[in-house]
Design a protein around this motif. Structure first.
Motif, PDB file in Angstrom:
ATOM      1  N   LEU A   1      -8.765 -41.908 137.438  1.00  0.00           N
ATOM      2  CA  LEU A   1      -9.099 -43.089 136.648  1.00  0.00           C
ATOM      3  C   LEU A   1      -7.955 -44.098 136.618  1.00  0.00           C
ATOM      4  O   LEU A   1      -8.141 -45.271 136.959  1.00  0.00           O
ATOM      5  N   SER A   2      -6.764 -43.630 136.225  1.00  0.00           N
ATOM      6  CA  SER A   2      -5.637 -44.552 136.020  1.00  0.00           C
ATOM      7  C   SER A   2      -4.910 -44.918 137.305  1.00  0.00           C
ATOM      8  O   SER A   2      -4.012 -45.766 137.270  1.00  0.00           O
ATOM      9  N   THR A   3      -5.259 -44.289 138.421  1.00  0.00           N
ATOM     10  CA  THR A   3      -4.596 -44.622 139.692  1.00  0.00           C
ATOM     11  C   THR A   3      -5.615 -45.083 140.736  1.00  0.00           C
ATOM     12  O   THR A   3      -5.623 -46.252 141.120  1.00  0.00           O
ATOM     13  N   ALA A   4      -6.498 -44.198 141.178  1.00  0.00           N
ATOM     14  CA  ALA A   4      -7.433 -44.550 142.249  1.00  0.00           C
ATOM     15  C   ALA A   4      -8.401 -45.654 141.821  1.00  0.00           C
ATOM     16  O   ALA A   4      -8.490 -46.714 142.458  1.00  0.00           O
ATOM     17  N   LEU A   5      -9.140 -45.431 140.730  1.00  0.00           N
ATOM     18  CA  LEU A   5     -10.093 -46.443 140.266  1.00  0.00           C
ATOM     19  C   LEU A   5      -9.379 -47.708 139.814  1.00  0.00           C
ATOM     20  O   LEU A   5      -9.843 -48.827 140.066  1.00  0.00           O
ATOM     21  N   ALA A   6      -8.227 -47.547 139.165  1.00  0.00           N
ATOM     22  CA  ALA A   6      -7.480 -48.717 138.688  1.00  0.00           C
ATOM     23  C   ALA A   6      -7.048 -49.609 139.847  1.00  0.00           C
ATOM     24  O   ALA A   6      -7.077 -50.840 139.731  1.00  0.00           O
ATOM     25  N   TYR A   7      -6.639 -48.999 140.972  1.00  0.00           N
ATOM     26  CA  TYR A   7      -6.249 -49.806 142.125  1.00  0.00           C
ATOM     27  C   TYR A   7      -7.429 -50.621 142.660  1.00  0.00           C
ATOM     28  O   TYR A   7      -7.281 -51.776 143.053  1.00  0.00           O
TER      29      TYR A   7
ATOM     30  N   LYS B   1       0.992 -60.588 154.749  1.00  0.00           N
ATOM     31  CA  LYS B   1       1.453 -61.222 155.984  1.00  0.00           C
ATOM     32  C   LYS B   1       1.228 -60.315 157.194  1.00  0.00           C
ATOM     33  O   LYS B   1       1.048 -60.790 158.310  1.00  0.00           O
ATOM     34  N   MET B   2       1.252 -58.994 156.941  1.00  0.00           N
ATOM     35  CA  MET B   2       1.034 -58.041 158.027  1.00  0.00           C
ATOM     36  C   MET B   2      -0.442 -57.834 158.320  1.00  0.00           C
ATOM     37  O   MET B   2      -0.802 -57.124 159.262  1.00  0.00           O
ATOM     38  N   GLY B   3      -1.310 -58.437 157.510  1.00  0.00           N
ATOM     39  CA  GLY B   3      -2.744 -58.284 157.721  1.00  0.00           C
ATOM     40  C   GLY B   3      -3.292 -56.951 157.256  1.00  0.00           C
ATOM     41  O   GLY B   3      -4.358 -56.520 157.702  1.00  0.00           O
ATOM     42  N   VAL B   4      -2.585 -56.291 156.318  1.00  0.00           N
ATOM     43  CA  VAL B   4      -3.036 -55.000 155.802  1.00  0.00           C
ATOM     44  C   VAL B   4      -3.966 -55.228 154.613  1.00  0.00           C
ATOM     45  O   VAL B   4      -3.609 -55.943 153.670  1.00  0.00           O
ATOM     46  N   ALA B   5      -5.148 -54.650 154.663  1.00  0.00           N
ATOM     47  CA  ALA B   5      -6.101 -54.803 153.571  1.00  0.00           C
ATOM     48  C   ALA B   5      -5.546 -54.173 152.294  1.00  0.00           C
ATOM     49  O   ALA B   5      -4.840 -53.160 152.349  1.00  0.00           O
ATOM     50  N   PRO B   6      -5.841 -54.755 151.124  1.00  0.00           N
ATOM     51  CA  PRO B   6      -5.315 -54.227 149.866  1.00  0.00           C
ATOM     52  C   PRO B   6      -5.605 -52.750 149.616  1.00  0.00           C
ATOM     53  O   PRO B   6      -4.721 -51.996 149.201  1.00  0.00           O
ATOM     54  N   VAL B   7      -6.841 -52.330 149.875  1.00  0.00           N
ATOM     55  CA  VAL B   7      -7.190 -50.924 149.641  1.00  0.00           C
ATOM     56  C   VAL B   7      -6.410 -50.011 150.583  1.00  0.00           C
ATOM     57  O   VAL B   7      -5.978 -48.914 150.215  1.00  0.00           O
ATOM     58  N   GLU B   8      -6.196 -50.476 151.803  1.00  0.00           N
ATOM     59  CA  GLU B   8      -5.417 -49.698 152.762  1.00  0.00           C
ATOM     60  C   GLU B   8      -3.964 -49.593 152.310  1.00  0.00           C
ATOM     61  O   GLU B   8      -3.341 -48.524 152.433  1.00  0.00           O
ATOM     62  N   ALA B   9      -3.410 -50.686 151.771  1.00  0.00           N
ATOM     63  CA  ALA B   9      -2.041 -50.646 151.257  1.00  0.00           C
ATOM     64  C   ALA B   9      -1.922 -49.672 150.095  1.00  0.00           C
ATOM     65  O   ALA B   9      -0.951 -48.909 149.989  1.00  0.00           O
ATOM     66  N   ALA B  10      -2.917 -49.688 149.211  1.00  0.00           N
ATOM     67  CA  ALA B  10      -2.906 -48.765 148.077  1.00  0.00           C
ATOM     68  C   ALA B  10      -2.975 -47.320 148.539  1.00  0.00           C
ATOM     69  O   ALA B  10      -2.243 -46.448 148.057  1.00  0.00           O
ATOM     70  N   THR B  11      -3.861 -47.061 149.514  1.00  0.00           N
ATOM     71  CA  THR B  11      -3.996 -45.706 150.044  1.00  0.00           C
ATOM     72  C   THR B  11      -2.718 -45.255 150.732  1.00  0.00           C
ATOM     73  O   THR B  11      -2.260 -44.118 150.555  1.00  0.00           O
ATOM     74  N   GLY B  12      -2.123 -46.145 151.521  1.00  0.00           N
ATOM     75  CA  GLY B  12      -0.900 -45.804 152.233  1.00  0.00           C
ATOM     76  C   GLY B  12       0.243 -45.452 151.299  1.00  0.00           C
ATOM     77  O   GLY B  12       0.957 -44.470 151.510  1.00  0.00           O
ATOM     78  N   GLN B  13       0.407 -46.233 150.231  1.00  0.00           N
ATOM     79  CA  GLN B  13       1.544 -45.990 149.355  1.00  0.00           C
ATOM     80  C   GLN B  13       1.403 -44.694 148.566  1.00  0.00           C
ATOM     81  O   GLN B  13       2.371 -43.949 148.411  1.00  0.00           O
ATOM     82  N   VAL B  14       0.182 -44.384 148.073  1.00  0.00           N
ATOM     83  CA  VAL B  14       0.055 -43.133 147.315  1.00  0.00           C
ATOM     84  C   VAL B  14       0.116 -41.925 148.237  1.00  0.00           C
ATOM     85  O   VAL B  14       0.624 -40.861 147.854  1.00  0.00           O
TER      86      VAL B  14
END
Length: 299
Positions: free
Chosen positions: A225-231, A174-187
């Motif tokens: 592998l289990s975090t960056a690539l998995a996301y 809803k905020m218009g945040v791209a999925p990859v950006e959300a993943a990067t922001g949270q980690v």
């Protein structure tokens, strides 16, 4: 789903199932919070490099840093910490089975927090099946006060935190945040939040010996592998096949974790653990309607 999406799905199951194996290896030499920090910090480094290469730096004006921090707390710091500590008490395969209850907890959380996802008859039946599976898994240990009881409860706490994260994370679209950006922001925010806690609690500079190459390899596998690539795979599957088909990965993760635990770590699970896993798997299938569609007569 196309053959390509199936390959992505199976690959994601292997990567996320492998996270329990990698963590178990790293925990032989490192404390749980240290493993959490290494996982999110290395993943954050890799994903920020991806963001920079695409011309979308994370820390720009207007970036929802508070939302990233909240998501990092619910989706990384709390569940990783609980599950990794739990794995110091129980087998990695059992931890993965308990983690498979995440969609059931999500059902409960969404029912009480949201207005558009209520528990109906089919979902209520799925919830009862899932609770039965957990009872089979943990019942004897609770009665006998087993050493692994606390570890199992911690893993369930991690699954509950993932459930809150799943509901909270819907706001990013809803905020218009791209999925990859959300993943990067949270980690990234997770790494910032866990760093001072890890330094105070674990004091890694006091380790008697530096981590072995095996431990470093496990940390690399866990983070890259289990975090960056998995996301990356996760968001590709979500875009290509939708959330319902993505739920299939929950069925497959314990298979990878159990096989790696058995053949590499020498772990053995009791028959009741597989019985509990079967009930949890049936509950997940019932929850998203697969069993009903399979049994319904063709018209």
């Amino acid at each position: 789903m196309s053959a390509r999406v199936w390959i992505w799905l199976l690959s994601l199951a292997v990567l996320w199932g492998g996270s329990f194996f990698f963590a178990k290896v790293a925990l032989a030499e490192l404390a749980p919070l240290t493993v959490v920090f290494c996982r999110v910090a290395l993943a954050a480094l890799a994903l920020n490099l991806v963001m920079l290469s695409s011309g979308r730096p994370l820390f720009r004006t207007g970036a929802p840093l508070r939302a990233y921090a909240a998501m990092g707390l619910l989706n990384n710091l709390i569940p990783f910490g609980l599950i990794f500590w739990g794995q110091t008490q129980i087998a990695s395969g059992l931890a993965s089975i308990l983690n498979a209850t995440t969609p059931l907890f999500t059902l409960l959380v969404a029912h009480f927090i949201t207005h558009d996802e209520r528990i109906g008859g089919l979902k209520l039946g799925a919830l009862v099946l899932g609770i039965g599976g957990v009872a089979i898994l943990m019942g004897p240990d609770l009665i006998g006060s087993s050493r692994g009881t606390a570890g199992q409860i911690a893993c369930l706490g991690g699954a509950l935190s993932y459930a809150f994260a799943g509901v909270y994370g819907r706001r990013f679209a809803k905020m218009g945040v791209a999925p990859v950006e959300a993943a990067t922001g949270q980690v990234t925010l997770s790494a910032m939040l866990i760093l001072p806690i890890m330094l105070i609690a674990d004091r890694p500079w006091l380790l008697p010996t530096p981590p072995s190459p095996t431990t470093w390899a496990a940390l690399g596998g866990l983070a890259l592998l289990s975090t960056a690539l998995a996301y990356v795979l996760y968001f590709r599957i979500l875009a290509a096949a939708g959330a319902t088909n993505l739920l299939l990965v929950t069925f497959l993760i314990p298979v990878t974790a159990i096989l790696l635990g058995a053949f590499v770590l020498g772990e053995r699970l009791a028959p009741r653990h597989f019985a509990g896993m079967t009930l949890i798997g049936l509950s997940l299938a019932a929850m998203d309607g697969r069993i009903v569609r399979f049994l319904r007569p063709a018209k």
